[in-house]
Write a protein that holds these residues in place. Structure first.
Motif, mmCIF file in Angstrom:
data_model
loop_
_atom_site.group_PDB
_atom_site.id
_atom_site.type_symbol
_atom_site.label_atom_id
_atom_site.label_comp_id
_atom_site.label_asym_id
_atom_site.label_seq_id
_atom_site.Cartn_x
_atom_site.Cartn_y
_atom_site.Cartn_z
ATOM 1 N N LEU A 96 -5.846 -6.052 -15.817
ATOM 2 C CA LEU A 96 -5.688 -7.041 -14.744
ATOM 3 C C LEU A 96 -6.991 -7.066 -13.945
ATOM 4 N N LEU A 97 -7.653 -8.211 -13.951
ATOM 5 C CA LEU A 97 -8.910 -8.360 -13.210
ATOM 6 C C LEU A 97 -8.577 -9.055 -11.888
ATOM 7 N N MET A 98 -8.759 -8.311 -10.820
ATOM 8 C CA MET A 98 -8.304 -8.776 -9.502
ATOM 9 C C MET A 98 -9.525 -9.170 -8.670
ATOM 10 N N THR A 99 -9.605 -10.436 -8.316
ATOM 11 C CA THR A 99 -10.801 -10.930 -7.624
ATOM 12 C C THR A 99 -10.473 -11.233 -6.174
ATOM 13 N N ARG A 100 -11.376 -10.806 -5.305
ATOM 14 C CA ARG A 100 -11.157 -11.035 -3.862
ATOM 15 C C ARG A 100 -12.512 -11.069 -3.144
ATOM 16 N N PRO A 144 0.816 -1.231 0.000
ATOM 17 C CA PRO A 144 0.000 0.000 0.000
ATOM 18 C C PRO A 144 0.844 1.274 0.000
ATOM 19 N N ARG A 145 1.973 1.256 0.710
ATOM 20 C CA ARG A 145 2.817 2.452 0.739
ATOM 21 C C ARG A 145 3.387 2.741 -0.639
ATOM 22 N N VAL A 146 3.841 1.681 -1.294
ATOM 23 C CA VAL A 146 4.423 1.866 -2.627
ATOM 24 C C VAL A 146 3.350 2.356 -3.590
ATOM 25 N N SER A 147 2.171 1.759 -3.529
ATOM 26 C CA SER A 147 1.112 2.166 -4.467
ATOM 27 C C SER A 147 0.756 3.626 -4.242
ATOM 28 N N SER A 148 0.746 4.034 -2.996
ATOM 29 C CA SER A 148 0.438 5.436 -2.707
ATOM 30 C C SER A 148 1.559 6.342 -3.224
ATOM 31 N N ARG A 149 2.802 5.914 -3.059
ATOM 32 C CA ARG A 149 3.923 6.758 -3.473
ATOM 33 C C ARG A 149 3.973 6.931 -4.996
ATOM 34 N N ASP A 193 -7.085 3.155 -15.043
ATOM 35 C CA ASP A 193 -6.572 4.489 -15.370
ATOM 36 C C ASP A 193 -5.189 4.794 -14.815
ATOM 37 N N PHE A 194 -4.637 3.887 -14.041
ATOM 38 C CA PHE A 194 -3.310 4.139 -13.458
ATOM 39 C C PHE A 194 -2.432 2.904 -13.605
ATOM 40 N N ARG A 195 -1.153 3.099 -13.513
ATOM 41 C CA ARG A 195 -0.187 2.020 -13.626
ATOM 42 C C ARG A 195 0.898 2.215 -12.588
ATOM 43 N N PRO A 196 1.511 1.117 -12.108
ATOM 44 C CA PRO A 196 1.160 -0.268 -12.416
ATOM 45 C C PRO A 196 -0.157 -0.692 -11.768
ATOM 46 N N GLN A 197 -0.701 -1.785 -12.273
ATOM 47 C CA GLN A 197 -1.856 -2.399 -11.616
ATOM 48 C C GLN A 197 -1.269 -3.268 -10.513
ATOM 49 N N MET A 198 -1.611 -2.964 -9.279
ATOM 50 C CA MET A 198 -0.953 -3.659 -8.158
ATOM 51 C C MET A 198 -1.926 -4.548 -7.392
ATOM 52 N N ALA A 199 -1.441 -5.725 -7.023
ATOM 53 C CA ALA A 199 -2.275 -6.639 -6.238
ATOM 54 C C ALA A 199 -1.412 -7.336 -5.206
ATOM 55 N N THR A 200 -1.987 -7.598 -4.045
ATOM 56 C CA THR A 200 -1.328 -8.517 -3.115
ATOM 57 C C THR A 200 -2.099 -9.844 -3.138
ATOM 58 N N HIS A 244 1.350 6.625 -6.851
ATOM 59 C CA HIS A 244 0.019 7.101 -7.219
ATOM 60 C C HIS A 244 -0.719 6.125 -8.142
ATOM 61 N N THR A 245 -0.953 4.939 -7.613
ATOM 62 C CA THR A 245 -1.799 3.982 -8.333
ATOM 63 C C THR A 245 -2.667 3.243 -7.315
ATOM 64 N N GLY A 246 -3.481 2.314 -7.787
ATOM 65 C CA GLY A 246 -4.349 1.566 -6.876
ATOM 66 C C GLY A 246 -3.744 0.216 -6.532
#
Ligand SMILES: Cc1cc2nc3c(=O)[nH]c(=O)nc-3n(C[C@H](O)[C@H](O)[C@H](O)COP(=O)(O)OP(=O)(O)OC[C@H]3O[C@@H](n4cnc5c(N)ncnc54)[C@H](O)[C@@H]3O)c2cc1C
Length: 349
Positions: free
Chosen positions: A149-153, A112-117, A168-175, A119-121
């Protein structure tokens, strides 16, 4: 942000004390599938640490075509700020289209910190990842974007399954939680291109100082590594009655695990819990004994190769996912099964 600049599937190759975590290899397995669906040739592992170059070959054997290595004493033990700086800098420089991170204690802090830094989701705790169109159903109100990337949870306490995209943003990030994705069979002798990258580290107020690391000595079995799990639920009735499951596990050289109801009752430690808020397991054989089969439990074991359910209620939902079901009282069935297995093994010598 120009989305077209972002290419390739990257994974964060978590290591602790110079040893790769299993999740790094599992993510590589999934990254390979995603890269194929995107017609990408390379899967990239991002390896952060101090004196960790020796791990590159193992990453290659499990599917990494390229390893971006940030090797610096500042990264010896996991600390939020230098790791965030390193991974965010790698993203700025190499612009991945997708970045997968393990939903481990480290990954849940870092992702989450990296995605925020950058600026992606980020979609946390994904149980499935695919490439496809978004929105899932075409709508005149919204442009359809391909190859997302379709992320299912699970969402809303596990009562529904949500598929999330980040068009609309990159990278597409998932844990992704450990145990959910599958490693590939290692390719002995495979080599990866190694790119050493130095983002430069400048200590700031956010750099914590590690005074002491105290490791918990755990005597609890690793249920994610077990090939046979004998799992008990509230229907077992008492902590003492778990003895009949332990006998079955011992006869089969398996391991005992349990449902959350058992943990909440204080009968077994949390480390043995299977499910959405426990561990995801994928053994060759999973016994669900006195477990009703709530969606949050099933989410953690449905990928097991063979599931055998024992339950006195013939309508219990666990039978919907079981390969074999026995309707009846576990107190009679389990000891009888253990006896038969012991006899069969003794006859085999
Ligand atoms: C946000 C959230 C997260 C959750 N996460 C998890 C999770 O990670 N893992 C998890 O397991 N649950 C989880 N739960 C809880 C889940 O919803 C169920 O409450 C739980 O799984 C039920 O446990 P159980 O099947 O052992 O008990 P029960 O639902 O009470 O089922 C007991 C079963 O035993 C059978 N039984 C009783 N006596 C006998 C007998 N003598 N012989 C044979 N069968 C018998 C009964 O027919 C029944 O089917 C979560 C819930 C929420 C809301």
């Amino acid at each position: 942000m120009s989305l077209e600049e972002y290419k390739g599937v990257f994974i964060f190759a978590q290591q602790v004390d110079g040893e790769l975590s299993s999740i790094a290899l599992e993510l590589l397995g999934k990254a390979k599938n995603l890269a194929e669906d995107l017609d990408e040739k390379k899967v990239t592992a991002v390896l952060l640490g101090s004196d960790v170059k020796g791990l590159v070959d193992k990453l290659a054997e499990y599917g990494a075509d390229r390893v971006i290595l940030v090797d610096d004493p500042a990264l010896k033990d996991y600390r939020t700020e230098p790791y965030t700086h390193a991974l965010a800098s790698v993203i700025d420089e190499y612009k991945p289209e997708i970045l997968l991170v393990g939903a481990t204690a480290i990954g849940r802090d870092l992702g989450p910190r990296v995605s925020s830094r950058v600026h992606t989701g980020l979609t946390a705790d994904c149980t499935s990842l695919d490439i496809g169109d978004f929105p899932l159903e075409p709508s005149p109100a919204r442009e359809t974007k391909h190859k997302q990337l379709l992320m299912t949870r699970p969402a809303f306490g596990g009562n529904t399954i949500a598929t999330i995209a980040c068009p609309d943003f990159r990278p597409q990030m998932a844990t992704v939680r450990p145990g959910v994705m599958q490693k590939i069979d290692p390719i002995k002798g495979a080599k990866a291109e190694v790119v050493e990258f130095n983002p430069g580290f400048e200590e700031n107020d956010c750099y914590t100082e590690i005074v002491k690391i105290v490791k918990e000595a755990s005597s609890v079995a690793d249920i994610q590594a077990a090939k046979i799990l004998v799992s008990g639920g509230r229907g077992v009735g008492s902590p003492e009655n778990f003895k009949i499951l332990e006998d079955l596990a011992e006869a089969l050289n398996g391991t005992v695990s349990c449902s959350r109801a058992v943990v909440d009752s204080g009968w077994k430690p949390k480390d043995l819990q299977v499910g959405q808020t426990g561990k995801t397991v994928r053994p060759q054989l999973y016994f669900a004994i006195g477990i009703s089969g709530a969606i949050q439990h099933v989410a953690g074991m449905e990928e097991s190769d063979i599931i055998i359910a024992i339950n006195k209620d013939e309508n219990a939902p666990i039978f919907d996912v079981a390969d074999y079901g026995v309707v009846g009282d576990l107190n009679k069935i389990v000891p009888a099964l253990t006896k038969k297995i012991k006899e069969a093994l003794a006859a085999k010598g």
